[in-house]
Design an enzyme around this catalytic site. Structure first.
Site, mmCIF file in Angstrom:
data_model
loop_
_atom_site.group_PDB
_atom_site.id
_atom_site.type_symbol
_atom_site.label_atom_id
_atom_site.label_comp_id
_atom_site.label_asym_id
_atom_site.label_seq_id
_atom_site.Cartn_x
_atom_site.Cartn_y
_atom_site.Cartn_z
ATOM 1 N N ASP A 94 0.867 -1.175 0.000
ATOM 2 C CA ASP A 94 0.000 0.000 0.000
ATOM 3 C C ASP A 94 0.907 1.230 0.000
ATOM 4 O O ASP A 94 1.301 1.712 -1.062
ATOM 5 C CB ASP A 94 -0.888 -0.102 1.247
ATOM 6 N N ASP A 150 -7.452 -8.422 6.330
ATOM 7 C CA ASP A 150 -8.449 -8.187 7.370
ATOM 8 C C ASP A 150 -8.830 -6.721 7.496
ATOM 9 O O ASP A 150 -8.125 -5.846 7.009
ATOM 10 C CB ASP A 150 -7.872 -8.600 8.727
#
Ligand code: IMP
Ligand code: MG
Length: 167
Positions: A94, A150
């Site tokens: 990311d 998650d």
């Protein structure tokens, strides 16, 4: 966002490419916990090389969907990686801060080579430049869950990659 079948096909392709590139050399697959455990399990079975699997625990998020920018090692490798060919397996890159931190850490331990394999990449959020040697999919800037990923510890068991609405 990505179906079980799409992910399985891509994992097999990456495994075949890695098998070809390392040409019979032994490989230490480093699974970055927790998010990478599902991808690493599928990838490992698609690689036909003498293979060791190691686990490294890191944490960079609190309970939310924004990285804190501070990488904590929650569980270190249990074996030395000196003189080994290391492949770091990440669920998603990311900002790039986690992988940048791990590459720096690993270089101090004298491996023969270190490469990175990531299932997903969100290029729009990059804050650190990291080489991604093997990449599954480039995705847009949405918060995704499933297949190991998650939110607040949940949804890792979804067999596909889904998007959190409103993210
Ligand atoms: P980075 O340090 O910002 O590159 O973040 C890497 C880590 O953040 C990944 O290993 C994931 O655990 C987590 N992460 C980043 N984006 C997402 C997402 O969309 N869903 C779930 N976890 C994410
Ligand atoms: Mg995570």
């Amino acid at each position: 966002m990505l179906s079980e079948e799409q992910i399985a096909r891509r994992a097999r392709e990456l495994g075949a490419q890695i098998t070809h590139d390392y040409a019979d050399r032994a490989l230490a697959l480093v699974c970055v916990l927790k998010g990478s455990f599902v991808f690493a399990a599928d990838l490992a079975r698609a690689i036909e090389l003498p293979l060791r699997v190691e686990f490294l625990g890191v944490r960079s998020y609190g309970a939310g969907t924004e990285t804190s920018g501070v990488v904590q090692i929650t569980q270190d490798l249990s074996h030395p990686i000196e003189h080994q060919h290391v492949l770091l397996v990440e669920d998603i890159i990311d900002t790039g801060l986690t992988v940048a931190y791990l590459m720096d850490l690993f270089r101090t331990r004298g491996p023969a080579t270190v490469r990175v394999c990531a299932l997903l990449h969100k290029p729009s959020r990059a804050r650190a430049q990291v080489p991604i040697d093997y990449l599954g999919f480039t995705i847009e800037d949405r918060f995704v869950v499933g297949y190991g990923l998650d939110v607040g510890g949940l949804y890792r068991n979804l067999p596909y990659i889904g998007v959190i609405e409103g993210s």
